[in-house]
Enzyme design. Structure first.
Site, PDB file in Angstrom:
ATOM      1  N   HIS A  70       0.928  -1.272  -0.043  1.00 46.82           N
ATOM      2  CA  HIS A  70      -0.112   0.116  -0.054  1.00 46.82           C
ATOM      3  C   HIS A  70       0.944   1.112   0.041  1.00 46.82           C
ATOM      4  CE1 HIS A  70       0.813  -0.359   4.310  1.00 46.82           C
ATOM      5  NE2 HIS A  70       0.341   0.587   4.391  1.00 46.82           N
ATOM      6  N   HIS A 108       1.237   3.883   1.909  1.00 42.63           N
ATOM      7  CA  HIS A 108       1.750   4.799   3.325  1.00 42.63           C
ATOM      8  C   HIS A 108       3.327   4.839   2.873  1.00 42.63           C
ATOM      9  CE1 HIS A 108      -1.936   3.990   5.615  1.00 42.63           C
ATOM     10  NE2 HIS A 108      -2.125   5.313   4.819  1.00 42.63           N
ATOM     11  N   ASP A 155       5.622   4.929   5.205  1.00 38.71           N
ATOM     12  CA  ASP A 155       6.668   3.832   5.994  1.00 38.71           C
ATOM     13  C   ASP A 155       6.872   2.497   5.303  1.00 38.71           C
ATOM     14  OD1 ASP A 155       3.796   3.477   6.685  1.00 38.71           O
ATOM     15  OD2 ASP A 155       4.395   2.215   8.221  1.00 38.71           O
ATOM     16  N   HIS A 156       6.088   2.445   4.365  1.00 38.58           N
ATOM     17  CA  HIS A 156       6.155   1.163   3.425  1.00 38.58           C
ATOM     18  C   HIS A 156       6.966   1.380   2.087  1.00 38.58           C
ATOM     19  CE1 HIS A 156       3.604  -1.294   6.292  1.00 38.58           C
ATOM     20  NE2 HIS A 156       3.297   0.193   6.484  1.00 38.58           N
ATOM     21  N   HIS A 166      -7.358  -0.494   5.691  1.00 36.17           N
ATOM     22  CA  HIS A 166      -6.390   0.159   6.106  1.00 36.17           C
ATOM     23  C   HIS A 166      -6.174   1.326   5.172  1.00 36.17           C
ATOM     24  CE1 HIS A 166      -2.820   1.332   8.234  1.00 36.17           C
ATOM     25  NE2 HIS A 166      -1.941   1.147   7.228  1.00 36.17           N
ATOM     26  N   ASP A 212      -0.009  -3.990   6.284  1.00 38.50           N
ATOM     27  CA  ASP A 212      -0.817  -3.344   7.321  1.00 38.50           C
ATOM     28  C   ASP A 212      -2.388  -4.027   7.199  1.00 38.50           C
ATOM     29  OD1 ASP A 212       1.495  -2.153   8.033  1.00 38.50           O
ATOM     30  OD2 ASP A 212       0.772  -0.090   7.492  1.00 38.50           O
ATOM     31  N   HIS A 265       4.531  -4.602  10.549  1.00 35.93           N
ATOM     32  CA  HIS A 265       4.747  -3.782  11.835  1.00 35.93           C
ATOM     33  C   HIS A 265       5.150  -4.693  12.785  1.00 35.93           C
ATOM     34  CE1 HIS A 265       4.147   0.432  10.908  1.00 35.93           C
ATOM     35  NE2 HIS A 265       3.457  -0.097   9.913  1.00 35.93           N
TER      36      HIS A 265
HETATM   37 FE    FE Z   1       2.725   0.732   8.107  1.00 35.44          FE
HETATM   38 ZN    ZN Z   2       0.142   1.682   6.593  1.00 37.21          ZN
END
Ligand code: FE
Ligand code: ZN
Length: 256
Positions: free
Chosen positions: A57, A59, A61-62, A115, A134, A172
């Protein structure tokens, strides 16, 4: 019938990227590199080239490591078709029912909105292994940023139907907080209590809690157990639809 070799690369504060190798062809991929440095270091250490970045996805942080990793390795990137306009640098997009081949290892794609609206998970049935991003965490699930509880409950249902021995590699390390919360909604679950103790010990030793399995999650993850009688009873929601029970569990976790 190719099997994957999977290595966990801790990145950022509590994210995991995964380095996949398909041993027959030597093809390699990295899942959800939210940071380039540790991924490039892992490749260099192992003397590996990189063929693909695989994204669940959009985001930050990915995906934040994508551009630098592409520049440094010349790899390609695959990600969710529904998030094509939100991720710069995708060479290939995938959607529900399609597949993605890493050498001879072929992943089936599940769209798992919740998410994010376009989130996808990658399932390699020959291993079997699931990269859940996530959507599904160890004893938890992703927060509902772009879709509602009903959509997420349907998404989790697709993953819950996979073979119980399926290894689950998630985005995570949230497991300790998830375990403590899970005990508040499913306090009489002996499997969960035993698992929570093991998790406390593993985290004290600094060990990752991934991968989990679908079977372990079905037995202990309250977000997959919204239909279970003890949880319904505990929440005083005996006659509500499972999606509503799930929504209540998610709401309580958001407040925890
Ligand atoms: Fe994440
Ligand atoms: Zn995420």
């Amino acid at each position: 019938m190719a099997r994957l070799h999977v290595e966990t690369i801790p990145i950022l504060r509590d994210n995991y990227a995964y380095l996949l190798t398909e041993p027959e062809t030597g093809s390699t991929a990295v899942v959800d590199p939210g940071e380039a440095g540790p991924v490039l270091a892992a490749l260099e250490q192992r003397g590996r080239r990189l063929d693909w970045v695989v994204l669940t996805h959009h985001h930050h942080d990915h995906v934040a490591g994508l551009q630098e990793i592409k520049r440094r390795t010349g790899c390609k990137a695959v990600g969710p078709r529904g998030e094509y306009s939100r991720i710069a640098g995708l060479d290939l997009t995938v959607a529900e029912g399609e597949s993605f081949a890493l050498g001879h290892a072929v992943a089936e794609i599940f769209e798992t909105p919740g998410h994010t609206a376009g989130h996808v998970c990658y399932y390699f049935p020959d291993d079997p292994a699931l990269f859940s991003g996530d959507t599904l965490f160890v004893l938890g699930c992703g927060r509902l940023f772009e879709e509602d509880a009903a959509a997420m409950w349907t998404s989790l249902g697709k993953l819950a139907a996979l073979p119980p021995e399926t290894k689950v590699y998630c985005g995570h390390e949230y497991t300790l907080a998830n375990a403590r919360f899970a005990l508040t909604v499913d306090p009489d679950n002996a499997d969960l209590a035993a698992r929570a103790r093991k998790i406390e010990e593993a985290r004290e030793r600094g060990e990752p809690t991934v991968p989990t399995t679908i079977g372990e999650e079905l037995a202990t993850n309250p977000f997959l157990r919204a239909d279970s009688a003890p949880i319904r009873q505990h929440l005083a929601m005996r006659d509500d639809p499972a999606a509503a029970v799930f929504g209540e569990i998610r709401r309580r976790k958001d407040l925890a």
